[in-house]
Design a protein around this motif. Structure first.
Motif, PDB file in Angstrom:
ATOM      1  N   ASP A 132       0.832  -1.187   0.000  1.00 55.51           N
ATOM      2  CA  ASP A 132       0.000   0.000   0.000  1.00 55.51           C
ATOM      3  C   ASP A 132       0.872   1.245   0.000  1.00 55.51           C
ATOM      4  O   ASP A 132       1.755   1.355   0.857  1.00 55.51           O
ATOM      5  CB  ASP A 132      -0.905  -0.007   1.250  1.00 55.51           C
ATOM      6  N   PRO A 133       0.650   2.202  -0.923  1.00 55.38           N
ATOM      7  CA  PRO A 133      -0.345   2.146  -1.998  1.00 55.38           C
ATOM      8  C   PRO A 133       0.016   1.081  -3.043  1.00 55.38           C
ATOM      9  O   PRO A 133       1.191   0.826  -3.256  1.00 55.38           O
ATOM     10  CB  PRO A 133      -0.278   3.542  -2.618  1.00 55.38           C
TER      11      PRO A 133
ATOM     12  N   ARG B 141      -5.850  -3.030  -0.347  1.00 61.27           N
ATOM     13  CA  ARG B 141      -6.036  -2.289  -1.594  1.00 61.27           C
ATOM     14  C   ARG B 141      -5.376  -2.988  -2.776  1.00 61.27           C
ATOM     15  O   ARG B 141      -5.885  -2.965  -3.893  1.00 61.27           O
ATOM     16  CB  ARG B 141      -5.498  -0.859  -1.447  1.00 61.27           C
ATOM     17  N   LYS B 142      -4.204  -3.613  -2.499  1.00 60.38           N
ATOM     18  CA  LYS B 142      -3.521  -4.330  -3.583  1.00 60.38           C
ATOM     19  C   LYS B 142      -4.368  -5.518  -4.053  1.00 60.38           C
ATOM     20  O   LYS B 142      -4.534  -5.750  -5.246  1.00 60.38           O
ATOM     21  CB  LYS B 142      -2.155  -4.814  -3.087  1.00 60.38           C
TER      22      LYS B 142
END
Lengths: 155, 274
Positions: A132-133, B141-142
């Motif tokens: 992340d990101p 998120r990945k």
């Protein structure tokens, strides 16, 4: 200004690494026969002005000489290096990978560690992985994009 | 309704016991399902209806295995030994959905896993994107970024088969079988992975809300593809008899031995690299 640095695949396993497959295998020989000696895959690195101001900057510059295992582009130019910190003689690098199942995770970690330990002032390298990101192609630098285009990768 | 989050948990030790247990169970369920789902995708690398679909299955298989590996690794903090989780458990300890017990024999069966089950797992992951359990934040998120393509793949194929008489009928039949197990996978209305997870801010939705989100995601696709599936209208039809809350599935059944050996990597164990 940039200069070309011929890639040298770094081989040895990191400290404490003990797997059946790695023992006795010379990865540098494998890579030398593939991309390591191919002049088309020379790595383009920035020409830095003056000596590095501190250990962190020395590490950052050195990382520009660590190539992605699949493309002739440095890890910072590919956008994989999120953070570099230095305390005393220890460098901590936070990286991500392009895909969650990246098959080159161990190669990349070895290459980072090997290159950084070539710096006389670095004694310990700690590599942290974050997701992340999430990495996307927007993280590739302009220099990286040009290198990829030269290698025939559309971007 | 907005909620003020007071606690951020930086490690499992900081979590109250019931929350820690519920979270570990959820992460293991996600990991097991992704590991076996990856195997099912992988079985279609050769033999998919088009070359591109086979390549997509290869990519999705790789993603699922990557996700599973990341999730197994997170369980290390819960004092599980990831090597044991990945390579040494018997079939009946795997928490995979009953939909994954056997290979997807026909392409529409694979699409049911792709569009329905895979997106159910994603809905659960998505409920943790603002989790109070900090270590998971660096991963969700990945995973979701990669899952977007899986959903698009399932959606594209649903539309494609929906345009064909025979294809549509086969797809409806495959989806009809899969919808119940997917809806139930989120857990009983009163429990799910534990009300505690919601109260502790680890996830932001209970089982019924997750079901609603999942339906909201797939219903428009089913409509677009012209599929008629009354099973998706409400959750009244959910049947809990024989429910195994730990495995989040009907109690009976498990992976067959051959699949188990491949999932665990039995034959090449001595060549493991990490």
């Amino acid at each position: 200004m940039t200069k070309l640095v011929q890639l040298e695949r770094r081989s040895r396993a990191d400290v404490g690494y003990e797997s059946e497959i790695e023992r006795g295998m010379d990865f540098s020989a494998v890579f030398a026969e593939t991309i390591g000696q191919n002049p088309d895959f020379a790595l383009e690195v920035p020409e830095w002005e003056g000596p590095p101001a501190d250990l962190r900057e020395a590490a950052w510059r050195a990382l520009h000489e660590v190539a992605d295992p699949e493309f002739p582009i440095s890890l910072p130019d590919l956008g994989l290096v999120y953070e570099v910190e230095a305390v005393d003689t220890t460098v901590r690098v936070t990286i991500t990978f392009t895909a969650s199942a990246c098959p080159c995770v161990e190669f990349i970690k070895w290459d980072i560690r090997e290159r950084l330990l070539e710096e006389p002032s670095i004694e310990e390298v700690v590599i942290e992985v974050t997701w992340d990101p999430p990495w996307t192609t927007s993280r590739i630098t302009e220099r990286g994009r040009q290198a990829l285009r030269k290698a025939g990768v559309s971007i | 309704m907005s909620k003020t989050r007071t606690d951020v948990f930086k490690s499992p030790d900081a979590l109250p016991e019931p929350v820690r247990e519920a979270l570990a169970a959820m992460l293991l369920s996600l990991a097991d399902n992704k590991r076996v789902l990856g195997m099912r995708y992988g079985e279609w690398i050769l033999g998919a209806p088009t070359l591109e679909a086979g390549i997509a299955c290869s990519a999705m298989a790789q993603d699922e295995w990557g996700h599973a590996r990341i999730l197994y690794a997170t369980l290390k903090d819960f004092e599980f030994e990831p090597t044991v989780l990945e390579h040494e458990r018997p079939a009946d300890e795997y928490l995979n959905s009953e939909l994954l017990d056997d290979p997807a024999t026909e392409w529409p069966d694979l699409l049911a896993l792709n569009l329905l089950l895979d997106s159910a797992l994603s809905v659960q992951v998505e409920a943790m994107t603002e989790s109070s359990y900090e270590p998971i934040l660096f991963k969700t998120r990945k995973l979701l970024e990669e899952e977007r393509f899986h959903f698009e793949h399932g959606r594209g194929w649903a539309m494609r088969l929906g345009d064909m008489g025979a294809g549509r009928a086969a797809l409806e039949a495959a989806f009809r079988k899969a919808i119940g197990p997917c809806l139930r996978w989120f857990g009983r209305p009163d429990s799910g992975f534990g009300r505690q997870l919601v109260d502790a801010g680890v996830v932001n939705a209970d089982a019924d809300e997750l079901r609603r989100r999942w339906l909201e995601r797939i219903t428009p696709v089913l409509a677009e593809a012209g599929l008629e599936l009354p099973e998706t209208e409400g959750k009244a039809a959910l049947e809990w008899e024989g429910w195994n809350a730990d495995r989040r599935r009907a109690a009976e059944g498990a992976l067959d031995e051959e699949t188990l050996a491949r999932v665990r990597g039995d034959r090449n164990r001595s060549m493991l690299m990490d």
